[in-house]
Scaffold this motif. Structure first.
Motif, short mmCIF file in Angstrom:
data_model
loop_
_atom_site.label_atom_id
_atom_site.label_comp_id
_atom_site.label_asym_id
_atom_site.label_seq_id
_atom_site.Cartn_x
_atom_site.Cartn_y
_atom_site.Cartn_z
N VAL A 34 34.92 40.50 17.27
CA VAL A 34 34.33 40.22 15.96
C VAL A 34 32.93 39.62 16.11
O VAL A 34 31.99 39.99 15.40
CB VAL A 34 35.24 39.28 15.15
N ARG A 35 32.78 38.66 17.06
CA ARG A 35 31.46 38.05 17.24
C ARG A 35 30.41 39.08 17.65
O ARG A 35 29.28 39.04 17.19
CB ARG A 35 31.54 36.93 18.27
N ALA A 36 30.79 40.01 18.52
CA ALA A 36 29.85 41.04 18.94
C ALA A 36 29.46 41.94 17.75
O ALA A 36 28.29 42.25 17.54
CB ALA A 36 30.45 41.87 20.07
N ALA A 37 30.46 42.31 16.96
CA ALA A 37 30.19 43.18 15.81
C ALA A 37 29.40 42.46 14.73
O ALA A 37 28.61 43.06 14.01
CB ALA A 37 31.51 43.72 15.24
N ALA A 38 29.60 41.14 14.61
CA ALA A 38 28.91 40.36 13.56
C ALA A 38 27.41 40.30 13.78
O ALA A 38 26.66 39.99 12.86
CB ALA A 38 29.48 38.95 13.50
N GLN A 39 26.94 40.59 14.99
CA GLN A 39 25.50 40.63 15.22
C GLN A 39 24.85 41.76 14.43
O GLN A 39 23.66 41.69 14.12
CB GLN A 39 25.21 40.78 16.71
N GLU A 40 25.63 42.79 14.12
CA GLU A 40 25.12 43.91 13.33
C GLU A 40 25.46 43.78 11.86
O GLU A 40 24.74 44.29 11.00
CB GLU A 40 25.69 45.23 13.88
N ASP A 41 26.54 43.12 11.54
CA ASP A 41 26.98 42.97 10.14
C ASP A 41 27.46 41.54 9.94
O ASP A 41 28.57 41.18 10.34
CB ASP A 41 28.09 43.97 9.82
N ARG A 42 26.63 40.69 9.32
CA ARG A 42 26.94 39.28 9.19
C ARG A 42 28.10 39.01 8.25
O ARG A 42 28.66 37.91 8.24
CB ARG A 42 25.72 38.49 8.68
N SER A 43 28.51 40.01 7.44
CA SER A 43 29.64 39.79 6.54
C SER A 43 30.92 39.52 7.32
O SER A 43 31.85 38.90 6.81
CB SER A 43 29.85 41.01 5.63
N LEU A 44 30.96 39.98 8.57
CA LEU A 44 32.14 39.73 9.39
C LEU A 44 32.35 38.24 9.64
O LEU A 44 33.48 37.78 9.79
CB LEU A 44 32.02 40.46 10.72
N ASP A 45 31.23 37.48 9.76
CA ASP A 45 31.36 36.03 9.96
C ASP A 45 32.18 35.40 8.85
O ASP A 45 33.07 34.58 9.08
CB ASP A 45 29.98 35.37 10.02
N ARG A 46 31.87 35.80 7.59
CA ARG A 46 32.58 35.23 6.44
C ARG A 46 34.05 35.63 6.46
O ARG A 46 34.94 34.79 6.28
CB ARG A 46 31.92 35.72 5.15
N ASP A 47 34.31 36.91 6.72
CA ASP A 47 35.70 37.37 6.74
C ASP A 47 36.49 36.70 7.86
O ASP A 47 37.66 36.37 7.69
CB ASP A 47 35.74 38.89 6.91
N TRP A 48 35.86 36.50 9.00
CA TRP A 48 36.57 35.87 10.12
C TRP A 48 36.90 34.42 9.80
O TRP A 48 38.02 33.96 10.02
CB TRP A 48 35.71 35.96 11.38
N LEU A 49 35.92 33.66 9.29
CA LEU A 49 36.16 32.26 8.99
C LEU A 49 37.26 32.11 7.95
O LEU A 49 38.07 31.17 7.99
CB LEU A 49 34.87 31.60 8.49
N THR A 50 37.32 33.02 6.99
CA THR A 50 38.38 32.99 5.99
C THR A 50 39.72 33.35 6.61
O THR A 50 40.75 32.71 6.33
CB THR A 50 38.06 33.96 4.84
N ALA A 51 39.73 34.33 7.50
CA ALA A 51 40.98 34.79 8.08
C ALA A 51 41.64 33.75 8.97
O ALA A 51 42.86 33.64 9.01
CB ALA A 51 40.75 36.07 8.88
N VAL A 52 40.83 32.96 9.69
CA VAL A 52 41.44 31.99 10.60
C VAL A 52 42.11 30.85 9.85
O VAL A 52 42.80 30.03 10.45
CB VAL A 52 40.42 31.42 11.62
N ASP A 53 41.88 30.75 8.54
CA ASP A 53 42.63 29.77 7.75
C ASP A 53 44.07 30.21 7.54
O ASP A 53 44.89 29.45 7.04
CB ASP A 53 41.96 29.56 6.38
N GLY A 54 44.38 31.45 7.91
CA GLY A 54 45.77 31.90 7.88
C GLY A 54 46.22 32.49 6.56
O GLY A 54 47.39 32.75 6.37
N THR A 55 45.33 32.73 5.60
CA THR A 55 45.71 33.29 4.31
C THR A 55 46.03 34.77 4.47
O THR A 55 45.21 35.52 5.02
CB THR A 55 44.56 33.13 3.29
N PRO A 56 47.19 35.24 4.03
CA PRO A 56 47.54 36.65 4.22
C PRO A 56 46.49 37.61 3.66
O PRO A 56 46.13 38.59 4.30
CB PRO A 56 48.87 36.78 3.48
N THR A 57 45.98 37.32 2.45
CA THR A 57 44.97 38.19 1.85
C THR A 57 43.72 38.24 2.71
O THR A 57 43.10 39.29 2.88
CB THR A 57 44.62 37.68 0.44
#
Length: 812
Positions: A34-57
């Motif tokens: 994810v970190r490697a891909a986020a260098q091209e698309d910064r939206s991944l940073d937001r999705d990753w930070l949200t996902a590690v909170d453990g919310t199913p959605t």
């Protein structure tokens, strides 16, 4: 469009859901992707930070984003396909098949897509790992002419799999060592999922000359130099980057903790611009699968005995250097004048730094011919001291030429930057030292960046390359009149004092701030938005703040010196930089005395004594507190008397003498209540609560702590209020109010996870106390979870606490 390797996108989601907690190998590997891909698309940073909170959605959203991006990105598609093949759930299972029986436990992100049956307990992990550090410097999109070097480094690395690897990349200044190693480590980042750390060792930052000398030229392989980075300071930064909030004072202790903490990690560490082998050795990794890469202008052959593999980096080929000149700003002019272009790169000795600076001149002067550039370089002002290639000096010529092409404001700003005892800058610092309007300062900043003299390290953050910083310093000392040099440093120290005072008011809102005296009324602080940003500012600018303290002491700006240290109190309290805490207060105490400021002297004695106490130097701490008490008594300053009494009491309590401690705390409380100093009285009550608990009087302890918590909440002191609440919960769980105490401990734990009261140490204490409560109630499963989470936090803080938790776990 890439051929999809993922298959059904639901397979990716299913693998993510079944991969366990976020500290599992599968999630750590996915984090690298994810970190490697986020260098091209910064939206991944937001999705990753949200996902590690453990919310199913949130987990489902991350899976969907990855699936969508992989259909456009061949490399991402391949990496995800490989990951999925390694971590796909067993055949026949899916996210929708979610019937669970028995007494199952679910950890990490989970999604209910169908019926769930049975006695199930779902536990959110108590604490995720700190963010994986990714500190490597950014590099240009294309790396010209270094394919063979990258392949050579990869061969050296592949020949030592399963071992701790040490590589040394050496070469002349400006040859591109940092760029090459940064690019290579980014390419193999997936092999080091626990992080990539970076440190500039400053081996030649402040040299008068840039002569290339091997470490062996100096007695014992080491040469003293005030500009060299202290390995102990580098270790402190590394330990904090890995999540440590409390670092030992001594170098030996830091080295031991560094080796212990990294023993099970797969890390890559880049040590840039080393001076000697001795400077590097305390920083080496020993864990199998780890990698340390050292860059240096010297060969550092002394590291061969430590198992180092050596790679010497040479200059570019003429063809590659011409390609770099064209890409950097020459464009069609290079193609139209190939002979002149060859002359330019020859004058630059094909050193990448010199070629890039020459290209920047072409970009800055679009009507300048390549021949004009060649003539300018040939007629330059000579070498940058004694650095030569085949007898011809080049780097100083390129730096001088770039500097002399700067507009007046940019040139003045460049010289003044070189005078600062700092290694990080922002627009507010630049505006402060330039004396210009912000818009003109920004224009000067842009000119420096266009000329490749200033590097942007992050949004609004800048640094000077070590060679450029040396040149800027020499230019400032040679061309700025003494009065202008003093004014520049005055403006810088005022900026430090104003911003530190602003951060102090954010982090300790009810703490009494001493009156401040500024020499430059026009200087404005850097705006800070909330506690998290204020604490980050302190940590990022620690080098500049300490440089300002030292310079103020040396220049005789005594009031500025002690007031700056006073304003840095939240940094000392929250981040516990033991060495800097004690050094700064020794300088500030002397400064306050020379200024004849008895109030300042008292404040430095008490806050400095706390640093000594926390460093375990109880005898000197007691001496400082006692001196502060005598000074305050002579001045009839009851507020300072109470502060000193409270400090003496805490030293006594730490030394195991609770009866003596109680007497001092009670006297401090009486004085603070008579003054109406509510915050101070509450802090004394916290200490009295701890003392009562040590004396076996839980009822009295609970009374003190409940009142302290209520008062501190009213005063807006979130950190201190959370401490009082945690202690109160501990007392209640141990002495008859278990359910209420557990609730208080959980509430305090959440407060310590927030920026306004963040403390890993206190998170660990809350979890340990919750584990004790669960164990007392016979809930072994809950107790084990709490103890394990506390132990993992203590591993980053305190070996004795870690051992205590290991003992508790063995006894379950």
């Amino acid at each position: 469009m890439p051929t999809p390797e993922l298959g059904d996108p639901e397979e990716l989601l299913s693998a993510m859901v079944t991969s366990g907690a976020q500290d599992s190998l599968a999630w750590r590997e996915l984090a690298s992707i994810v970190r490697a891909a986020a260098q091209e698309d910064r939206s991944l940073d937001r999705d990753w930070l949200t996902a590690v909170d453990g919310t199913p959605t949130a987990v489902r959203q991350l899976a969907a984003t990855l699936d969508e991006l992989s259909r456009r990105d061949t490399q991402l598609n391949r990496r995800l396909g490989t990951w999925l093949r390694r971590h796909a759930p067993p055949s026949g299972s899916s996210v929708s098949d979610n019937s669970i029986g028995g007494t199952a436990r679910i950890n990490g992100p989970s999604i209910q897509a169908h019926e769930v049956r049975g006695g199930i307990h779902i536990h959110q992990p108590a604490q995720f790992r700190p963010p994986v550090p990714h500190q490597l410097p950014p590099v240009r999109a294309e790396l010209v002419g270094r394919t063979a070097d990258l392949e050579a480094l990869e061969r050296l690395r592949s020949g030592h799999h399963g071992q701790a690897q040490l590589l040394v990349v050496s070469g002349l200044a400006g040859v591109g060592k940092t760029t090459l190693v940064s690019r290579w480590l980014q390419q193999c980042a997936e092999d080091y999922p626990d992080g990539r750390l970076y440190a500039d060792l400053g081996g030649h930052t402040g040299d008068v000359g840039l002569s290339v000398q091997p470490a062996e030229a100096y007695p014992g392989g080491h040469r003293s130099g005030p500009s060299w980075a202290d390995p102990s300071d580098i270790l402190e930064g590394f330990l904090r980057a890995l999540g440590l909030s409390s670092v030992p004072t001594g170098t030996a202790q830091r080295v031991a903790l560094w080796r212990s903490l990294t023993s099970g990690l797969r890390l890559a560490v880049m040590l840039d611009d080393a001076a000697t082998a001795a400077q590097v050795r305390p920083l080496l990794l020993g864990a199998p699968g780890s990698l340390t890469v050292v860059t240096s202008r010297s060969n550092l052959t002394g590291l061969v005995v430590d198992g180092a593999a050596l790679h010497r980096l040479g200059a570019l080929t003429p063809d590659s250097a011409v390609e770099l000149l064209s890409a950097g700003g020459g464009g069609t002019r290079v193609a139209q004048a190939p002979i002149a272009a060859r002359e330019v790169v020859s004058l630059c000795a094909c050193l990448p730094l010199a070629v890039c600076l020459a290209a920047a001149q072409l970009a800055f002067r679009p009507h300048w011919s390549i021949s004009s550039l060649a003539d300018s370089l040939a007629q330059g002002h000579g070498p940058l001291d004694s650095l030569r290639v085949d007898g011809e000096a080049v780097v100083r010529t390129a730096l001088d030429s770039a500097y002399h092409l700067l507009p007046r404001d940019a040139a003045a700003l460049y010289r003044r930057l070189g005078l600062l005892p700092a290694d990080r800058y922002d627009l507010h610092i630049l505006t402060a030292i330039s004396g210009l309007r912000p818009d003109r300062t920004e224009m000067a900043l842009n000119a420096l960046m266009e000329a490749n003299l200033l590097e942007e390290t992050g949004p609004g953050r800048y640094r000077l390359h070590s060679l450029v910083r040396s040149h800027a310093c020499r230019s400032g000392e040679a061309e700025e009149p003494p009065a202008e040099r003093a004014d520049t440093l005055r403006r810088f120290t005022d900026w430090c004092l104003r911003t530190a005072t602003s951060a102090e008011s954010i982090l300790t809102p009810s703490h009494r701030t001493a009156a401040r005296h500024y020499a430059c009324p026009s200087v404005r602080p850097t705006p800070l938005d909330g506690p998290a940003e204020a604490l980050t500012w302190f940590d990022e600018h620690r080098t500049g703040l300490m440089g300002a303290v030292r310079h103020s002491a040396q220049a005789g700006w005594h009031t500025t010196c002690w007031q700056l240290v006073d304003a840095m109190w939240p940094w000392f309290l929250r981040l516990r930089p033991a060495g800097a805490w004690i050094e700064a207060h020794r300088l500030a105490l002397t400064a306050a005395r020379r200024a004849g400021d008895r109030a300042g002297e008292g404040r430095m004695l008490t806050s400095g004594a706390i640093g000594l106490r926390d460093a375990g130097q109880y005898g000197e701490a007691l001496s400082w507190f006692t001196e502060a008490l005598e000074l305050a008594a002579a001045d009839k300053d009851m507020r300072q008397q109470a502060q000193a009494l409270n400090g003496i009491g805490h030293v006594k309590l730490r030394a195991g003498r609770p009866d003596e401690a109680q007497q001092h705390f009670e006297r401090a409380l009486e004085l603070r209540e008579s003054l109406g100093y509510r915050r101070g009285a509450a802090l004394s009550r916290i200490r009295l609560g701890e003392t009562a608990l040590a004396n076996g009087d839980p009822a009295r302890a609970a009374e003190h702590l409940a009142l302290a918590h209520s008062t501190l909440e009213q005063e807006g002191e979130r950190y201190e209020a959370a401490r009082a609440l945690a202690l109160l919960g501990h007392v209640q769980t141990c002495h008859g109010s278990g359910e209420e105490g557990v609730q208080r401990l959980r509430e305090a734990l959440q407060m310590f996870r927030q920026p306004s009261a963040h403390s890993r140490h206190w998170q660990g204490r809350c979890l340990e106390w919750l584990g004790q409560s669960a164990q007392g109630q016979g809930d072994v499963v809950e107790a084990r979870q709490c103890y394990e989470a506390a132990r993992d936090l203590y591993k980053l803080l305190s070996p004795p606490d870690t051992q205590r938790l290991e003992d508790r776990l063995r006894q379950l």
